[in-house]
Design a protein around this motif. Structure first.
Motif, PDB file in Angstrom:
ATOM      1  N   ALA A   1       0.885  -1.370  -0.147  1.00  0.00           N
ATOM      2  CA  ALA A   1       0.153  -0.061  -0.032  1.00  0.00           C
ATOM      3  C   ALA A   1       0.926   1.216  -0.016  1.00  0.00           C
ATOM      4  O   ALA A   1       0.374   2.375  -0.460  1.00  0.00           O
ATOM      5  CB  ALA A   1      -0.950  -0.037   1.276  1.00  0.00           C
ATOM      6  N   GLN A   2       2.144   1.343   0.461  1.00  0.00           N
ATOM      7  CA  GLN A   2       2.950   2.335   0.586  1.00  0.00           C
ATOM      8  C   GLN A   2       3.676   2.502  -0.878  1.00  0.00           C
ATOM      9  O   GLN A   2       4.190   3.757  -1.071  1.00  0.00           O
ATOM     10  CB  GLN A   2       4.149   2.059   1.535  1.00  0.00           C
ATOM     11  N   LYS A   3       3.382   1.630  -1.762  1.00  0.00           N
ATOM     12  CA  LYS A   3       4.335   1.710  -3.137  1.00  0.00           C
ATOM     13  C   LYS A   3       3.913   2.826  -4.050  1.00  0.00           C
ATOM     14  O   LYS A   3       4.626   3.736  -4.577  1.00  0.00           O
ATOM     15  CB  LYS A   3       4.662   0.718  -3.535  1.00  0.00           C
ATOM     16  N   TYR A   4       2.513   2.837  -4.366  1.00  0.00           N
ATOM     17  CA  TYR A   4       1.833   3.570  -5.285  1.00  0.00           C
ATOM     18  C   TYR A   4       0.407   4.052  -4.781  1.00  0.00           C
ATOM     19  O   TYR A   4      -0.484   3.823  -5.352  1.00  0.00           O
ATOM     20  CB  TYR A   4       1.736   2.880  -6.875  1.00  0.00           C
ATOM     21  N   PRO A   5       0.516   4.854  -3.859  1.00  0.00           N
ATOM     22  CA  PRO A   5      -0.455   5.239  -3.142  1.00  0.00           C
ATOM     23  C   PRO A   5      -1.341   6.483  -4.259  1.00  0.00           C
ATOM     24  O   PRO A   5      -0.665   7.114  -5.000  1.00  0.00           O
ATOM     25  CB  PRO A   5      -0.251   6.284  -1.976  1.00  0.00           C
ATOM     26  N   GLY A   6      -2.544   6.158  -4.330  1.00  0.00           N
ATOM     27  CA  GLY A   6      -3.569   7.027  -5.378  1.00  0.00           C
ATOM     28  C   GLY A   6      -3.424   6.339  -6.520  1.00  0.00           C
ATOM     29  O   GLY A   6      -4.102   6.534  -7.419  1.00  0.00           O
ATOM     30  N   GLN A   7      -2.585   5.443  -6.872  1.00  0.00           N
ATOM     31  CA  GLN A   7      -2.492   4.681  -8.207  1.00  0.00           C
ATOM     32  C   GLN A   7      -3.039   3.249  -8.037  1.00  0.00           C
ATOM     33  O   GLN A   7      -3.461   2.535  -9.059  1.00  0.00           O
ATOM     34  CB  GLN A   7      -1.105   4.661  -8.823  1.00  0.00           C
ATOM     35  N   VAL A   8      -2.656   2.423  -6.881  1.00  0.00           N
ATOM     36  CA  VAL A   8      -3.060   1.301  -6.708  1.00  0.00           C
ATOM     37  C   VAL A   8      -3.784   0.932  -5.472  1.00  0.00           C
ATOM     38  O   VAL A   8      -3.472   1.534  -4.429  1.00  0.00           O
ATOM     39  CB  VAL A   8      -1.922   0.243  -6.753  1.00  0.00           C
ATOM     40  N   GLU A   9      -5.000   0.539  -5.455  1.00  0.00           N
ATOM     41  CA  GLU A   9      -5.703   0.160  -4.383  1.00  0.00           C
ATOM     42  C   GLU A   9      -5.457  -1.247  -3.783  1.00  0.00           C
ATOM     43  O   GLU A   9      -5.664  -2.097  -4.510  1.00  0.00           O
ATOM     44  CB  GLU A   9      -7.389   0.180  -4.838  1.00  0.00           C
ATOM     45  N   VAL A  10      -4.956  -1.190  -2.642  1.00  0.00           N
ATOM     46  CA  VAL A  10      -4.602  -2.590  -2.080  1.00  0.00           C
ATOM     47  C   VAL A  10      -5.336  -2.785  -0.841  1.00  0.00           C
ATOM     48  O   VAL A  10      -5.619  -1.876  -0.005  1.00  0.00           O
ATOM     49  CB  VAL A  10      -3.066  -2.364  -1.522  1.00  0.00           C
TER      50      VAL A  10
END
Length: 192
Positions: A79-88
């Motif tokens: 969840a920390q890797k692409y916040p706003g781009q990937v919903e985890v």
């Protein structure tokens, strides 16, 4: 295989997962091409772990990436890797409500950790849009995966089924479009 054991196993490994990851970008590219992961598509990454494929999806200009993993510690990192781009999301993909259907569903390097392949494939097929694809893939051979899961991982995995057997399960719901099992990779893909 006990689901709580799987969660605990991957929670313990989460902090070192990315450091231990071996990537073959050529094979990942082939897997995603066979899975028809292309621009404008909605992707579901099943058992996403720490999000190792997130940059690969985003580089293909997909419309959205939703990722699910059962391990809270893996999800924290992902969840920390692409916040706003990937919903985890944390949960069991067969019971979590995702609220939409997907163009492509990818299970990468995780299939032996699901104890009910038939139930999983049926559940995921229901999450596909018409024309959508489901793929099960590994970035190494079936023999290498089985060897990798010997020992400590044997409690949280089953042998990777023969590609013909998995293709037969896919064929109950989908048209099989790719079936590869060689010394470099394993993949079965089907289209709804």
């Amino acid at each position: 295989m006990n689901q709580q054991d799987v969660i605990q196993f991957f929670d313990r490994l989460a902090s070192q997962w990315d450091g231990d990851m071996v990537r073959n970008d050529e094979i990942i590219s082939l897997i995603l091409a066979n899975a028809q992961v292309t621009a404008g598509k909605d992707i579901l990454d099943v058992a996403c772990g720490t999000g190792v494929l997130f940059p690969d999806y985003l580089a293909r200009n997909v419309a959205s990436v939703t990722a699910v993993d059962i391990s809270p510690e893996m999800v924290k990192i992902a969840a920390q890797k692409y916040p706003g781009q990937v919903e985890v999301l944390c949960g069991d993909v067969q019971t979590v409500d995702l609220g939409k259907q997907f163009d492509c569903i990818v299970i990468y390097n995780a299939f032996p950790h699901f104890p009910d392949p038939k139930g999983l494939i049926a559940a995921l097929t229901a999450m596909l849009k018409p024309g959508g694809t489901l793929t099960v893939a590994h970035g190494m051979s079936r023999a290498a995966i089985d060897h990798h899961h010997e020992g400590v991982a044997s409690k949280v995995s089953v042998g990777l089924m023969h590609e013909d057997d998995l293709a037969a399960i896919f064929a109950e719901h989908l048209t099989v479009t790719a079936k590869i099992s060689d010394n470099r990779m394993y993949q079965v893909t089907g289209q709804k």
